[in-house]
Design a protein around this motif. Structure first.
Motif, PDB file in Angstrom:
ATOM      1  N   HIS A  14       0.704  -1.119   0.071  1.00 22.51           N
ATOM      2  CA  HIS A  14       0.048   0.082   0.069  1.00 22.51           C
ATOM      3  C   HIS A  14       0.984   1.169   0.121  1.00 22.51           C
ATOM      4  CE1 HIS A  14      -4.036  -1.711   1.537  1.00 22.51           C
ATOM      5  NE2 HIS A  14      -3.592  -2.497   0.273  1.00 22.51           N
ATOM      6  N   ALA A  15       0.552   2.047  -0.860  1.00 23.53           N
ATOM      7  CA  ALA A  15       1.116   3.317  -0.919  1.00 23.53           C
ATOM      8  C   ALA A  15       0.783   4.315   0.130  1.00 23.53           C
ATOM      9  CB  ALA A  15       1.048   3.982  -2.266  1.00 23.53           C
ATOM     10  N   ASP A 111      -7.965   4.847 -19.688  1.00 27.26           N
ATOM     11  CA  ASP A 111      -8.397   4.296 -18.841  1.00 27.26           C
ATOM     12  C   ASP A 111      -7.562   2.907 -18.381  1.00 27.26           C
ATOM     13  OD1 ASP A 111     -10.180   2.905 -16.832  1.00 27.26           O
ATOM     14  OD2 ASP A 111     -11.762   3.578 -17.978  1.00 27.26           O
ATOM     15  N   GLY A 112      -7.104   2.775 -17.037  1.00 25.91           N
ATOM     16  CA  GLY A 112      -6.337   1.433 -16.667  1.00 25.91           C
ATOM     17  C   GLY A 112      -5.062   1.516 -16.840  1.00 25.91           C
ATOM     18  N   LEU A 113      -4.340   2.509 -17.295  1.00 21.93           N
ATOM     19  CA  LEU A 113      -2.717   2.231 -17.754  1.00 21.93           C
ATOM     20  C   LEU A 113      -1.992   3.007 -16.538  1.00 21.93           C
ATOM     21  CD1 LEU A 113      -0.747   1.579 -19.566  1.00 21.93           C
ATOM     22  CD2 LEU A 113      -0.781   3.782 -20.679  1.00 21.93           C
ATOM     23  N   GLY A 114      -1.513   2.128 -15.510  1.00 20.76           N
ATOM     24  CA  GLY A 114      -0.934   2.705 -14.367  1.00 20.76           C
ATOM     25  C   GLY A 114       0.444   2.939 -14.611  1.00 20.76           C
ATOM     26  N   VAL A 312      -3.688  -4.374 -11.049  1.00 23.37           N
ATOM     27  CA  VAL A 312      -2.902  -5.748 -10.478  1.00 23.37           C
ATOM     28  C   VAL A 312      -3.779  -6.889 -11.079  1.00 23.37           C
ATOM     29  CG1 VAL A 312      -2.496  -4.417  -8.527  1.00 23.37           C
ATOM     30  CG2 VAL A 312      -4.311  -5.881  -8.507  1.00 23.37           C
ATOM     31  N   ALA A 313      -2.920  -7.920 -10.961  1.00 26.64           N
ATOM     32  CA  ALA A 313      -3.172  -9.423 -11.358  1.00 26.64           C
ATOM     33  C   ALA A 313      -4.060 -10.097 -10.206  1.00 26.64           C
ATOM     34  CB  ALA A 313      -2.364 -10.274 -12.032  1.00 26.64           C
ATOM     35  N   ALA A 314      -5.097 -10.477 -10.139  1.00 26.06           N
ATOM     36  CA  ALA A 314      -5.740 -11.102  -9.088  1.00 26.06           C
ATOM     37  C   ALA A 314      -5.171 -12.547  -9.024  1.00 26.06           C
ATOM     38  CB  ALA A 314      -7.314 -10.980  -9.235  1.00 26.06           C
ATOM     39  N   ASP A 315      -5.122 -12.918  -7.881  1.00 26.68           N
ATOM     40  CA  ASP A 315      -4.651 -14.356  -7.659  1.00 26.68           C
ATOM     41  C   ASP A 315      -5.789 -15.014  -6.997  1.00 26.68           C
ATOM     42  OD1 ASP A 315      -3.698 -16.626  -6.681  1.00 26.68           O
ATOM     43  OD2 ASP A 315      -1.974 -15.880  -5.316  1.00 26.68           O
ATOM     44  N   HIS A 427       0.847   0.496  -4.850  1.00 26.08           N
ATOM     45  CA  HIS A 427       1.424   1.551  -6.116  1.00 26.08           C
ATOM     46  C   HIS A 427       1.136   1.360  -7.344  1.00 26.08           C
ATOM     47  CE1 HIS A 427       4.368   3.496  -3.497  1.00 26.08           C
ATOM     48  NE2 HIS A 427       4.458   2.628  -2.798  1.00 26.08           N
ATOM     49  N   MET A 428       0.648  -0.079  -7.687  1.00 26.33           N
ATOM     50  CA  MET A 428       0.291  -0.439  -9.029  1.00 26.33           C
ATOM     51  C   MET A 428      -0.953   0.129  -9.313  1.00 26.33           C
ATOM     52  SD  MET A 428       2.609  -2.673 -10.596  1.00 26.33           S
ATOM     53  CE  MET A 428       1.313  -3.673 -11.671  1.00 26.33           C
TER      54      MET A 428
END
Length: 440
Positions: A14-15, A111-114, A312-315, A427-428
């Motif tokens: 977490h940032a 949209d969505g490009l972190g 982020v990629a969900a696990d 941060h992602m």
């Protein structure tokens, strides 16, 4: 100069919460192409501060380096500075973000490009890479909390914060009906002008006779989200992506501000997962469009490229379905928000601290849990009105790592198993680009 990418463990941390307001958190040069040594020093300080390396300058995250500051800064860049209830010093925002003055500016929101999503696949984006190679572009700015489109669009369009716009999540309670409302379509949310009452920066510029143009998909021209968060510009569309791009380039021939929205990267990331082959293809396509835009606008045009959030990629192994856990459902009337940032509305007479305590115990290591009062006191939503307090959940949850928190009682399998997600504080998700280009 290449970007040093922290470890994924660091990027999923977490940032620090970003401050709202005009604090100068590290000005770039007063011109987007001058003073590179100074910009490089500031960006080294940013990396030190964010990831705990030596040499931290101790300054806050956010302030003028925030999505909320971007349109006020652009208003100053084109010579018509606009004040908002959060940003009183639009000229200071302009300097902090390193925006040069120009008669015509184009702001592109992808949209969505972190920031880190982009940098981890920057080899597929030659135009964006050329911008990222400039030292003044080599630090992110912050988006709002939650890091999701509905909240971010309100923050961006008004130059304020979710505590002012009352747009605090993907879904939130409508206090008039007591039911959950969805803010992409505004289903159950009532009239967009009633929920989001703050004037947009576009409206303020239009009132002063400035040309303001929005270019996007036809279905968004009169959408409730547009009316709430982005109202004011003359809306232009066309049938193809290239045609829309050329409309934006044509609009930029006249002094004023052009807003250009691109959605495919977020859509692909949700469906296929960020960083996967389809996502990379979307990035390549967007980069090609932006390269063409830079070649099509007049000389001297200022282009600023940003995003609403990252991803982020969900696990799947770290997915928690609260429906099967009585300790999590007890005392909870409704679950709003989204899988990375649920908001809990407790039953009458239930103490939110009791619910938060149980959630902390069950979700230890998977989420950070705060009561609404704790979140507001921490400045999570900026200054918060009484109206915004009425739509916020009583308990605010933010997933950690690659976890998601779902509820099979109200969500389908497709919604619960999205491979790409956002909304939390990593941060992602919360670091976004602010790339500045001045066309020669």
């Amino acid at each position: 100069m290449s970007i040093e990418i922290p470890s994924m463990t660091q990027l999923l941390d977490h940032a620090p919460l970003a401050a709202f307001g005009d604090e100068d958190t590290g000005s770039a040069a007063d011109c987007g192409h001058a003073g590179l040594a100074g910009a490089e020093l500031e960006n080294d300080q940013w990396r030190n501060r964010e990831f705990g390396q030596s040499g931290s300058d101790g300054r806050q995250r956010g302030g003028a380096l925030h999505l909320s500051a971007l349109l006020p800064a652009l208003s100053a860049a084109i010579g018509f500075p606009v004040k908002t209830s959060v940003h009183d010093d639009s000229e200071g925002c302009r300097k902090a973000l390193g925006l040069p003055q120009a008669s015509s500016a184009v702001v592109v929101l992808i949209d969505g490009l972190g920031y880190w999503n982009l940098n981890m696949r920057i080899g597929h984006a030659p135009y964006l890479r050329s911008l990222m190679n400039r030292s003044e572009n080599q630090r992110p700015i912050s988006t709002c909390v939650p890091s999701t489109t509905t909240a971010a669009m309100g923050t961006f369009g008004t130059g304020t914060c979710p505590g002012v716009t009352c747009m605090t999540g993907y879904t939130q309670r409508n206090p008039q009906t007591g039911q959950l409302a969805q803010l992409i379509s505004f289903k159950g949310a009532g009239e967009p002008f009633d929920l989001q009452r703050e004037p947009t920066v576009f409206e303020r510029l239009k009132e002063r006779g400035v040309r303001v143009t929005s270019v996007g998909l036809r279905e968004f021209s009169d959408s409730s989200l547009t009316k709430a968060a982005l109202r004011g510009p003359d809306y232009i569309s066309a049938g193809t992506a290239r045609a829309r791009l050329m409309k934006a380039a044509k609009a930029a021939r006249e002094p004023g501000l052009t807003y250009f929205y691109l959605r495919d990267i977020d859509k692909t990331g949700h469906r296929e997962g960020w960083g996967e082959e389809a996502w990379v293809a979307s990035l390549e396509n967007v980069d090609a469009q932006l390269g063409l835009l830079s070649r099509s606008v007049p000389s001297g045009t200022l282009i600023v490229i940003t995003a609403d959030h990252g991803m982020v990629a969900a696990d799947p192994r770290r997915r928690m379905d609260i429906a099967g856990c009585g300790e999590l459902t007890r005392g909870v009337a409704q679950v709003g928000g989204e899988p990375r940032a649920p908001m809990l509305y407790v039953n009458p007479g239930v103490d939110p601290h009791d619910v938060a305590g149980r959630w902390r115990k069950v979700l230890e290591g998977r989420a950070v849990v705060r009561t609404k009062d704790e979140a507001v006191a921490a400045g999570m939503y900026g200054p918060v009105s009484e109206r915004a307090m009425s739509v916020l959940g009583d308990v605010i949850v933010h997933a950690m790592g690659e976890s998601t928190i779902v509820d099979s009682r109200i969500q389908g399998e497709g919604e619960m198993s999205l491979p790409g997600v956002h909304g939390s504080l990593s941060h992602m998700e919360s670091d976004i680009p602010c790339l500045v280009d001045v066309v020669d």
